[in-house]
Design an enzyme around this catalytic site. Structure first.
Site: not given
Ligand code: COS
Length: 384
Positions: A130, A364
């Protein structure tokens, strides 16, 4: 950015009229039947609401982020279930194709989405994935010119209505993180897809979510968004960045409706021989709601303008979603309080809104995920 104020105002006027004349009178029916009447869906198609964000070259209205936010603020002055029906096609279901899709993918999928003939759904969340979106387990295994998809997606908005899914699946089993995820366009009629029963939710009756099971679903390799494996997580994050401004605008719209109804009630309802809006403790609640609503609206429009100007607004989008969703929760709570007993019983619709808005702090990206995104964005900016 507003391209042409006259055209936008005409659109805002027609949305406002549609909300007042068609949607508000249908709110209770939608809540009672858990369905949006077919004639309203047809009117939404005719108004172009499914194609708000799809470029004009594909048959949509091609709204900028600021224009989209303003339209959402109008459209959401009614039960949020109406917005939900167009929400995934306008937002998270189509934007991955638009942002990262190949020209062929855009040509094939965007026109029917813009017309509202096809509804797009965003399939990221799973039973075990999630908030930790990078941990998806749904597998996509290459088999000749196809991929074979197995897994379960959960809480998928509009899945029962969907004609197409933007689906995130793991193509590289060795890479357990974000880099192993690929985004696919999956025709919802593909053999091997089954839907779970529609979730029974706290609120937002008329908006449907359910599980989607993929069992040996064959998807052409040409349906990888952008044609390259391993980019799906970034596509999903970019889609969510934009979606968070959209949801924040939705929260502002619902809060405007709630506060308007609440103010009217406070001016009409008399106790101790005078309208309750004359009492300072009631005034404090009205004033707090007005202030927070103004702050949220200002944030949303600022972030939208920055995005339109080409800025990276990941942090600002998360600020907007976090603040606006918490704000509308407080506004709904005060609306119940000011309505008193009338706010608690079902006849006035206030308790329905109170339940409806609870979702905004969860989907989201929860408020806690927004806090993480904001703080990480701050650290990154300071270190740069
Ligand atoms: N735009 C573009 N690229 C992004 C980004 C963004 N907003 N956020 C992260 N990335 C990229 C990072 O730069 C990283 O790339 P590199 O490996 O090339 O450096 C990669 O994606 C992984 O990013 P990160 O290490 O930050 O990922 P995490 O697993 O730590 O997760 C969160 C980050 C917690 C922010 C993410 O899992 C998230 O948004 N979770 C919530 C999901 C959500 O909203 N779910 C709701 C259901 S969908 S309706």
């Amino acid at each position: 950015m507003i391209r042409d104020p006259e055209t936008l105002n005409a659109l805002l006027d027609s949305v406002r009229r549609f909300v007042r004349e068609r949607l508000v009178p249908a709110e209770e029916t939608v809540a009672d039947t858990d369905a949006i009447p077919a004639d309203i869906v047809r009117d939404m198609q005719a108004l172009g609401l499914f194609g708000l964000t799809i470029p004009e070259s594909y048959g949509g209205l091609g709204l900028t982020m600021e224009e989209e936010a303003l339209v959402m603020i109008e459209l959401c002055q009614t039960a949020p279930a109406f917005r939900s029906l167009i929400g995934t096609t306008v937002g998270i279901g189509s934007q991955g194709i638009l942002m990262d899709g190949t020209p062929e993918q855009k040509d094939r999928w965007l026109p029917p989405l813009a017309r509202g003939e096809l509804i797009a759904s965003f399939a990221l969340t799973e039973p075990e994935a999630g908030s930790d979106a990078a941990s998806v387990r749904t597998r996509a295994r290459r088999d000749g010119d196809h991929y074979v998809i197995d897994g379960t997606k959960r809480f998928i908005t509009n899945a029962p209505e969907a004609g197409v899914f933007t689906l995130m699946a793991r193509t590289n089993a060795e890479d357990k993180g974000a880099g192993g995820i690929t985004a696919f366009i999956v025709d919802a009629k593909s053999p091997g897809i089954t839907l779970g029963r529609i979730d029974r939710k706290m609120g937002q009756k008329g908006a449907h979510t359910c599980d989607v099971m993929f069992d040996g679903v064959r998807v052409p390799a040409a349906h990888i968004i952008g044609g390259v494996e391993g980019r799906g997580f970034k596509t999903a994050m970019k889609v969510l960045d934009k979606g968070r401004i959209h949801i924040a605008a939705v929260c502002v719209g619902v809060a405007e409706r709630l506060l308007r109804d609440t103010l009217r009630y406070a001016m009409e309802r008399k106790q101790f021989g005078q309208p309750i809006c004359e009492f300072q403790l009631v005034q404090a609640m009205l004033a707090d709601s007005r202030t927070e609503l103004y702050a949220a609206k200002s944030m949303v429009l600022d972030a939208a303008r920055r995005r339109d100007a080409g800025d990276n607004v990941s942090t600002e989008a998360a600020c907007c979603k976090y603040y606006a969703s918490e704000m509308v929760g407080r506004v709904a709570d005060r609306a119940v309080q000011i309505h008193g007993g009338a706010g608690y019983v079902a006849d006035h619709g206030i308790e329905r809104y109170y339940r409806d808005v609870r979702l905004f702090r969860i989907y989201e990206g929860t408020s806690q995920i927004q806090q993480i995104v904001i703080a990480r964005g701050m650290v990154k900016a300071a270190a740069a």
